[in-house]
Design an enzyme around this catalytic site. Structure first.
Site, PDB file in Angstrom:
ATOM      1  N   CYS A 137       0.889  -1.145   0.564  1.00 38.59           N
ATOM      2  CA  CYS A 137       0.185   0.364   0.429  1.00 38.59           C
ATOM      3  C   CYS A 137       0.669   1.694   0.087  1.00 38.59           C
ATOM      4  O   CYS A 137       1.088   2.115   1.042  1.00 38.59           O
ATOM      5  CB  CYS A 137      -1.198   0.238   1.550  1.00 38.59           C
ATOM      6  SG  CYS A 137      -1.640   2.016   1.336  1.00 38.59           S
ATOM      7  N   CYS A 140      -1.082   4.210   2.602  1.00 43.52           N
ATOM      8  CA  CYS A 140      -0.504   3.924   3.503  1.00 43.52           C
ATOM      9  C   CYS A 140       1.262   4.436   3.875  1.00 43.52           C
ATOM     10  O   CYS A 140       1.532   4.996   4.747  1.00 43.52           O
ATOM     11  CB  CYS A 140      -0.536   2.516   3.778  1.00 43.52           C
ATOM     12  SG  CYS A 140      -1.573   1.826   3.398  1.00 43.52           S
ATOM     13  N   ASP A 141       2.434   3.578   3.359  1.00 47.32           N
ATOM     14  CA  ASP A 141       3.547   3.644   3.802  1.00 47.32           C
ATOM     15  C   ASP A 141       5.148   4.479   2.972  1.00 47.32           C
ATOM     16  O   ASP A 141       5.203   4.165   3.512  1.00 47.32           O
ATOM     17  CB  ASP A 141       3.737   2.138   3.438  1.00 47.32           C
ATOM     18  CG  ASP A 141       3.542   1.033   4.430  1.00 47.32           C
ATOM     19  OD1 ASP A 141       2.635   1.757   5.473  1.00 47.32           O
ATOM     20  OD2 ASP A 141       2.748   0.412   4.404  1.00 47.32           O
TER      21      ASP A 141
END
Ligand code: NAP
Length: 324
Positions: A137, A140-141
Site C-alpha cells: 500500500c 499507507c507506507d
C-alpha cells in the site's frame, strides 16, 4: 434453534467495526464475526498518517484496537475465537451463516465486511519484512520513504498508480515487471513512463528481499532476469508489491452478485446488495478507493441502511405484509 440476531457483521476491519459502532448505538446488539485477521489490513501496516483525527501518526494496530473498544462500548458482541465464515444461506429468512467451527448463526440482516487481501509474491523473506519495508500500500507506507529508493513489482494499473504516487515522494522508483510489456491502461503507462523518476526493469522477477536487523529494514531485492537467468541485487529501501488485491468473497459461493473480479456489487451510493437485507461495506465491495476512511464510511452507511431495513421489516410484520 439458535438465536436470531438483528444484525450479524462479517469481518472486523474498519468497515466491520464502524458498522458495529453504529448498530450498537442503535441498540441492535450486533454480533461481529472477527475472522482470523482481527482488525483487518490495517493491522499489517505501521503508522497511519491519513486517518483523520490524529495529530500524531497512529499505528495501524492501535487504530483498530481503538475501533474495537469503541464497538464493544457501543454494545457489540465480538466473536474473536479465530473462526471464519465458511458458507452462507441468503436465500431464506432468517439468513444463515456457518463458521468453520461448525456453528450456525442466524440474523435478520447481514453486513458483509470481509475486506480484501493483497496478493503477495510468496518470497522467502516477504513476510519477515512486512511493515519494515515490504508493503502492498503506497498510500499507507510511501511517505515513510521520502527521498529514498523504492521498488514496485507489477505491470498493471495498480503498479503504475503506486509507482506514480511514490515518485512524488521518493528519489527513485524502479518498477520490476516479469514481461516486457505492461498490462496497465495506455494512459497510466504513459504517465509512468514519462516520469523521469521512474525506471523499468523488464523481463525480471523479484526472487527475495534482503535486509538488516535491529532495526529490521530492507536493503535490497534479489532479481532474476527471466530470459538470461542472471541473478542480481537491486539496492532499495522498500519493496511495494502491486500485483493486485483479491476480495475475500470465496465463502459466498454465488450467494451475492459479484463483479468479474469477485467484488460484491452494491447499488451505487449505497451498500445494498442484490439480496434485500444483506449489505456489503469496505474493500469487499470497493475495487476503487480501498482506504481505511472509505471503508469506515461504508460501514456507517451499511449500519444505517440495516437499521432502516429492520424498521421496514418490523412495520411490514405489524401490518401483516410480506418482506421483499
Ligand atoms: P492486474 O491488472 O491483474 O495486474 C497485475 C500485474 O501484476 C500484472 O502486470 C501481472 O503481470 C503482475 N503479476 C501478477 N502476479 C504476479 C506475480 N506473482 N509476480 C510478479 N508479477 C505479478 O491487477 P491490478 O493492477 O491490481 O489491477 C486490477 C484491476 O483494477 C484492473 O482492472 C485495473 O484496471 C483496475 N485498476 C484501475 C485503476 C485506475 O483506473 N485508477 C487503478 C488500479 C487498478 P502480467 O502482466 O505478466 O500478468
Amino acid at each position: 434453534m439458535s438465536t436470531v440476531h438483528d444484525i450479524l457483521i462479517l469481518g472486523s476491519g474498519a468497515a466491520g467495526y464502524t458498522a458495529a459502532i453504529y448498530a450498537g448505538r442503535a441498540n441492535r446488539k450486533p454480533v461481529v464475526i472477527c475472522g482470523i485477521q482481527h482488525g483487518g489490513q490495517l493491522t499489517i501496516t505501521t503508522e497511519v498518517e491519513n486517518y483523520p483525527g490524529f495529530g500524531e501518526p497512529i499505528m495501524g494496530p492501535e487504530l483498530m484496537e481503538r475501533m474495537k473498544q469503541q464497538a464493544i462500548r457501543s454494545g457489540a458482541t465480538l466473536v474473536e475465537d479465530l473462526t471464519q465464515v465458511e458458507r452462507v444461506d441468503f436465500a431464506r429468512r432468517p439468513f444463515r451463516v456457518w463458521t468453520d467451527d461448525g456453528r450456525e448463526w442466524q440474523a435478520r440482516v447481514v453486513i458483509v465486511a470481509t475486506g480484501a487481501s493483497a496478493k503477495w509474491i510468496g518470497l522467502p523473506n516477504e513476510q519477515h519484512f512486512m511493515g519494515h519495508g515490504v508493503s502492498a500500500c503506497a498510500t499507507c507506507d510511501g511517505p515513510f520513504y521520502k527521498g529514498r529508493r523504492v521498488v514496485v513489482v507489477g505491470g498493471g494499473d495498480t503498479a503504475m498508480e503506486e509507482a506514480t504516487y511514490l515518485a512524488q515522494l521518493t528519489s527513485e522508483v524502479v518498477v520490476v515487471h516479469r514481461r516486457d510489456t505492461l498490462r496497465a491502461s495506455k494512459a497510466m503507462q504513459d504517465r509512468a513512463m514519462r516520469n523521469p523518476k521512474i525506471r523499468f526493469v523488464w523481463d525480471s522477477e523479484v526472487i527475495d528481499v534482503n535486509g538488516a536487523e535491529s532495526p529490521t529494514k530492507v536493503t535490497g531485492v534479489k532479481i532474476r532476469h527471466l530470459k538470461t537467468g542472471a541473478v542480481s541485487e537491486l539496492p532499495t529501501d522498500a519493496l511495494f508489491v502491486a500485483i493486485g488485491h483479491q476480495p475475500n468473497t470465496g465463502f459466498l459461493a454465488g450467494a451475492l452478485t459479484t463483479d468479474e473480479r469477485g467484488y460484491v456489487r452494491v447499488t451505487p451510493g449505497s451498500t445494498r446488495t442484490n439480496v434485500p437485507g444483506v449489505f456489503a461495506a469496505g474493500d469487499v465491495a470497493d475495487p476503487v478507493f480501498r482506504q481505511a476512511v472509505t471503508a469506515a464510511g461504508m460501514g456507517c452507511m451499511a449500519a444505517i441502511e440495516a437499521e432502516h431495513r429492520l424498521q421496514h421489516e418490523a412495520h411490514l410484520a405489524e401490518t401483516g405484509a410480506h418482506t421483499g
